[in-house]
Design an enzyme around this catalytic site. Structure first.
Site, PDB file in Angstrom:
ATOM      1  N   PHE A 119       0.859  -1.180   0.000  1.00 51.30           N
ATOM      2  CA  PHE A 119       0.000   0.000   0.000  1.00 51.30           C
ATOM      3  C   PHE A 119       0.896   1.231   0.000  1.00 51.30           C
ATOM      4  O   PHE A 119       2.103   1.122   0.270  1.00 51.30           O
ATOM      5  CB  PHE A 119      -0.896   0.001   1.242  1.00 51.30           C
ATOM      6  CG  PHE A 119      -2.351  -0.152   0.915  1.00 51.30           C
ATOM      7  CD1 PHE A 119      -2.799  -1.260   0.235  1.00 51.30           C
ATOM      8  CD2 PHE A 119      -3.273   0.827   1.291  1.00 51.30           C
ATOM      9  CE1 PHE A 119      -4.137  -1.410  -0.072  1.00 51.30           C
ATOM     10  CE2 PHE A 119      -4.618   0.675   0.983  1.00 51.30           C
ATOM     11  CZ  PHE A 119      -5.059  -0.438   0.306  1.00 51.30           C
ATOM     12  N   GLN A 232      -8.164  14.355   5.165  1.00 48.92           N
ATOM     13  CA  GLN A 232      -7.532  13.633   4.056  1.00 48.92           C
ATOM     14  C   GLN A 232      -8.439  13.555   2.831  1.00 48.92           C
ATOM     15  O   GLN A 232      -9.628  13.286   2.949  1.00 48.92           O
ATOM     16  CB  GLN A 232      -7.167  12.207   4.481  1.00 48.92           C
ATOM     17  CG  GLN A 232      -6.481  11.425   3.356  1.00 48.92           C
ATOM     18  CD  GLN A 232      -5.893  10.118   3.834  1.00 48.92           C
ATOM     19  OE1 GLN A 232      -6.602   9.139   4.017  1.00 48.92           O
ATOM     20  NE2 GLN A 232      -4.594  10.100   4.055  1.00 48.92           N
ATOM     21  N   LEU A 244     -15.227   5.116  -3.623  1.00 52.50           N
ATOM     22  CA  LEU A 244     -13.796   4.891  -3.462  1.00 52.50           C
ATOM     23  C   LEU A 244     -13.290   3.789  -4.390  1.00 52.50           C
ATOM     24  O   LEU A 244     -13.845   2.703  -4.434  1.00 52.50           O
ATOM     25  CB  LEU A 244     -13.502   4.502  -2.011  1.00 52.50           C
ATOM     26  CG  LEU A 244     -12.038   4.162  -1.711  1.00 52.50           C
ATOM     27  CD1 LEU A 244     -11.174   5.390  -1.848  1.00 52.50           C
ATOM     28  CD2 LEU A 244     -11.911   3.567  -0.325  1.00 52.50           C
ATOM     29  N   GLU A 247      -6.915   2.135  -2.828  1.00 49.46           N
ATOM     30  CA  GLU A 247      -5.484   2.254  -3.063  1.00 49.46           C
ATOM     31  C   GLU A 247      -4.877   0.897  -3.402  1.00 49.46           C
ATOM     32  O   GLU A 247      -3.792   0.808  -3.976  1.00 49.46           O
ATOM     33  CB  GLU A 247      -4.836   2.811  -1.785  1.00 49.46           C
ATOM     34  CG  GLU A 247      -3.416   3.251  -1.943  1.00 49.46           C
ATOM     35  CD  GLU A 247      -2.974   4.079  -0.744  1.00 49.46           C
ATOM     36  OE1 GLU A 247      -3.633   5.086  -0.442  1.00 49.46           O
ATOM     37  OE2 GLU A 247      -1.983   3.707  -0.114  1.00 49.46           O
TER      38      GLU A 247
END
Lengths: 566, 315
Positions: A119, A232, A244, A247
């Site tokens: 990540f 964020q 979303l 990531e």
């Protein structure tokens, strides 16, 4: 008003709240969880990519907890309390082991052990995952586990406000949404595990329920928020629905491209490229779009095609589905359209590493609602799920210890205060005509997005602050059209707006005050980090319309601040 | 990407304790990306704040927004407005609360019964003591993880139960979602209460009619009916079988036998083998009275190469 008595009350039924409740219950104390949704509907379920963990014997042979701590501290642009980050790393392996033992179906290696992937911001791969629905998998595991314990659940109950005496929190008033009946829940300890606040922003990956209720309740009770200016923005929200795209996609090798087909991250983070931390990547995308290298409508491409169809469909199923269902894009054939959106709140109720708030005896917080200062100025991906469980557990244990040391004390009769909480709630919506909550809400979300967002400057934030104050005034002429006494969501939405407005003023005010750029707080008028003046935590109280700001030092154990280059 | 807007009419079935039930119409502009949760949010914040509905994650993982859209049980977030317009060829979309669940307010229904069903199947892993104490570690084959994860992805939205005819007619049937959850733990090699799970699940599993409604409506494609089939295969492990489970088992055996004999399912023979001669005769009298005996007595010819079928069955 009916009164109910518990040793401890947890507000919020996501991962942090349930883990805290678990620890309190297994210590033999009577605990209740109050949540405005059924626990599995909590926003923890939306967490996708994974949970970071250093697992001894099942990590990169060169890795160790210190590297993990360092990554977290650097990711957080050195605003991280280093003792908190150390605790997070040290407990990470144990937490994953516990969740696995309770049934979480982590993806596996061929030998049957838990698998791992990269990540953003990680020196070595540490992210453990269940496809790309890790939050959902963990939340269901934990909820199912605690549903077998002696815990009272008040699901679809809306917490209005905390009740305190001169130094202690003594309970909370909550209302059953179905019957609109208020109850005064008395307890020696309260854990705020109310999650985040994404609905303050016009573009957010968050659930509709994330309205910052806990922050506002704590502020109104006189407790401080720590580092509230740090919000964020996730670089890869699906265009235009802001769902979303994990990531994990970039962790598995996806790359960001602009309208010229360039892998533009090479210019912003020459070494980590697409796996630079979220703040850097978000600003890179917005810069590309502003300089004309985005696609029409304002987005860039997230290219997965080289990963191959089978790999995409197994490891990135949710990203594939979301792109297909909500943007009409087949990610195996064309890049996914993405742009940044609000994603996480680093700021939160000021607590120490045991989850305890210094302002009010008996007040605790965990998860996104809290600011343990483990994320500093920017959270690394995979650290939020980890934080909810590690600090949910630490907090639950601290509550049990607190309860053993603080026996029932004679609390003055605070029934009047409880009645006043309900009166205040109804007063907030008492007008017979005027505006309804939606008008104010939509204006608030736009002003926060435009002026207190990814790029900030003094003029913009001053403007935002005056607009927020205007919107707060507008609420005096706010009315609730629905007079129903059953599941009156308009009434609760109005109270959520009250919470959002209390938080918004604190964010805007503290962001204006911090005259530097650090992590997610980026000011075009002060583009550099300024450790000399600003290596410190903001502590903010809300007194009426006034935000009172003090500062607290950052706890530095072993890692001296250094330039943050990726 | 084009973002051409189109005006749609949304007709919502409203309900309140005070006012009873009525239909209400809203008009708004949507584009090809507009989810039905966004339609509802915009109605509520821009037109009518009194509308009550549940929605949380807007990405089909929290299970809050189950409702009937143009009569279909669906998650609002996983439904794009213009997809409905295209599918039904009209720009009017109807929204109603889910079937089966009592309505509390507008689209908000009472889930109590649903949750009780889920908790009946002990929806949690009971690992060994050694693992709980951290003295041992679970290993799980990647293929087992994949198989179980398929069924673990239930989001407790209730759509399958709202669409299930057996749930409405048979109070002993646990319902599709609970079976998916139950099977997910029954089949988990890390679990330790296998026998107890059999007792909870087997009888109920034989009460499903295999209508496949749950298969059709599940927004996570977890195929509850598949878990029921797989659960039935565990009947042989159950020590004390209930009458329903016994009948089910006999029925399954009779079908296999019939296919082995003739290559076909001979309904009359299967019926007699399942229910016994006495019940079959009683039922035949009933069928005769209703003029339907001729269907039961259709004689079936053996298929030509029945040997080959037997070979396949034997494999």
């Amino acid at each position: 008003m009916e009164k109910l008595s518990y040793d401890a009350i947890v507000i919020g039924g996501g991962l942090a709240g349930l883990m805290a409740a678990h620890e309190i219950a297994v210590s033999g104390y009577k605990v209740a969880v109050i949540s405005k949704v059924f626990p599995t509907r909590s926003h923890s379920s939306s967490a996708e990519g994974g949970i970071a963990a250093y697992i001894e014997g099942n990590s990169d042979p060169n890795d160790n907890p210190d590297y993990m701590t360092y990554d977290t501290i650097k990711g957080g642009d050195f605003l991280v309390d280093q003792d908190a980050a150390e605790l997070l790393s040290q407990k990470s392996g144990e937490i994953v082991r516990i969740m696995e033992s309770w049934g979480t179906l982590f993806n596996r290696q061929p030998d049957g052990r838990v698998a791992v992937r990269y990540f953003g911001g990680q020196t070595y791969p540490r992210t453990r995952f269940v496809g790309d629905k890790t939050g959902m998998a963990l939340l269901h595991t934990l909820f199912q586990r605690v549903s077998g314990l002696d815990i009272d659940f008040y699901n679809e109950w809306f917490a209005l406000d905390l009740i305190r005496d001169d130094k202690r929190v003594v309970g909370v008033v909550a209302m059953e949404m179905k019957s609109m009946t208020p109850v005064f829940f008395k307890a020696r300890a309260i854990v705020m595990a109310t999650g985040g606040m994404g609905m303050l922003y016009a573009h957010s990956t968050n659930a509709y329920i994330n309205t910052g209720d806990g922050y506002a309740m704590a502020l109104r009770a006189g407790a401080a928020l720590k580092d509230p200016e740090f919000v964020q923005f996730h670089p890869t929200a699906l265009y235009p629905s802001d769902i979303l795209i994990s990531e994990a996609a970039r962790g598995e090798g996806a790359i960001l491209i602009n309208n010229k087909g360039e892998r533009f991250m090479a210019r912003y983070a020459p070494r980590k490229l697409d796996l630079a931390p979220r703040d850097i990547t978000s600003r890179a995308i917005i810069t590309e779009i502003r300089e004309g290298r985005g696609f029409p409508g304002g987005y860039v491409g997230l290219d997965l095609r080289h990963l191959g169809e089978d790999y995409i469909k197994e490891r990135l199923a949710l990203a594939y589905e979301a792109a297909k269902n909500f943007a009409g894009v087949d990610a195996t054939q064309e890049p996914i359209p993405v742009r940044p959106a609000q994603h996480y709140y680093m700021g939160g109720i000021d607590v120490d590493i045991t989850g305890q708030n210094p302002d009010l005896i008996g007040l605790f917080a965990a998860g996104e609602a809290a600011c343990v200062s483990v994320h500093g100025a920017n959270r690394l991906g995979s650290n939020s799920l980890l934080e909810t469980l590690v600090f949910g557990r630490e907090t639950g244990r601290a509550v049990a210890k607190f309860l053993s040391e603080h026996k029932e004390e004679d609390s003055n009769s605070l029934d009047k205060e409880a009645e006043k909480v309900v009166d205040d709630a109804y007063k907030f919506v008492k007008s017979e005509s005027g505006v309804h909550f939606g008008e104010i809400l939509n204006k608030l979300r736009n002003v926060m997005w435009e002026k207190v967002g990814i790029f900030r400057d003094e003029d913009g934030m001053k403007d935002a602050l005056s607009q927020i104050i205007e919107l707060r005034k507008m609420t005096s002429s706010m009315y609730v059209l629905d007079k129903s006494t059953t599941y009156n969501t308009e009434f609760f939405n109005a109270l959520e707006l009250r919470n959002m407005l209390d938080l918004a003023i604190v964010i805007a005010r503290t962001a204006l005050e911090r005259k530097e750029s650090r992590g997610a707080h980026y000011r075009t008028d002060y583009p550099e980090r300024d450790d000399k003046n600003w290596l410190k935590h903001t502590i903010a109280y809300l007194k009426g319309e006034t935000v009172e700001i003090t500062y607290k030092p950052v706890r530095i154990t072993r890692w001296k601040p250094e330039p943050r280059v990726y | 990407m084009s973002e051409e807007e189109k005006e749609i009419v949304v007709k919502i079935k409203r309900f309140s304790k005070e006012k009873g039930s009525w239909w209400q119409e809203y008009k708004l502009k949507v584009d090809r990306f507009t989810q039905m949760t966004e339609v509802l949010r915009r109605i509520k914040t821009e037109q009518d704040p009194t509308l009550a509905y549940r929605a949380s994650c807007h990405m089909a993982v929290c299970g809050s927004c189950g409702m009937k859209i143009n009569g279909e049980p669906r998650l609002a977030c996983k439904t794009l407005a213009l997809d409905m317009v295209r599918k039904y060829g009209k720009n009017e979309i109807t929204i109603e609360p889910m079937d089966f669940f009592p309505v509390i307010k507008d689209l908000v229904v009472d889930w109590t019964d649903f949750y009780n069903r889920m908790f009946k199947v002990k929806p949690r892993l009971y690992p060994s003591k050694e693992v709980l104490e951290g003295k041992a570690e679970h290993r799980l084959k990647p293929e087992d993880q994949r198989e179980l994860w398929k069924f673990e992805q239930c989001i407790w939205c209730g759509l399958c139960v709202s669409a299930c005819p057996s749930v409405k007619n048979d109070p002993e049937f646990l319902g599709p979602a609970a079976h998916a959850k139950g099977y997910r733990f029954l089949a988990d090699p890390r679990d330790t209460i296998f026998d107890e799970r059999l007792k909870i699940l087997i009888d109920s599993a034989w009460r499903c009619t295999y209508c496949y409604q749950c298969f059709n409506v599940c927004p996570r494609d977890i195929e509850p009916v598949t878990t029921i089939k797989k659960t039935r295969a565990y009947t042989k492990f159950l020590s004390e079988k209930t009458p329903v489970a016994l009948t089910g088992e006999k029925h399954a055996e009779a079908i296999v036998k019939s296919i082995e004999e003739s290559g076909k399912i001979e309904e009359a023979k299967v019926y007699i083998s399942t229910y016994g001669l006495l019940t079959a005769i009683t039922d035949m009298i009933y069928a005769m009275q209703n003029g339907k005996l001729k269907y039961a007595l259709v004689t079936q010819k053996k298929v030509k190469d029945v040997e080959q079928i037997r070979k396949i069955m034997g494999e």
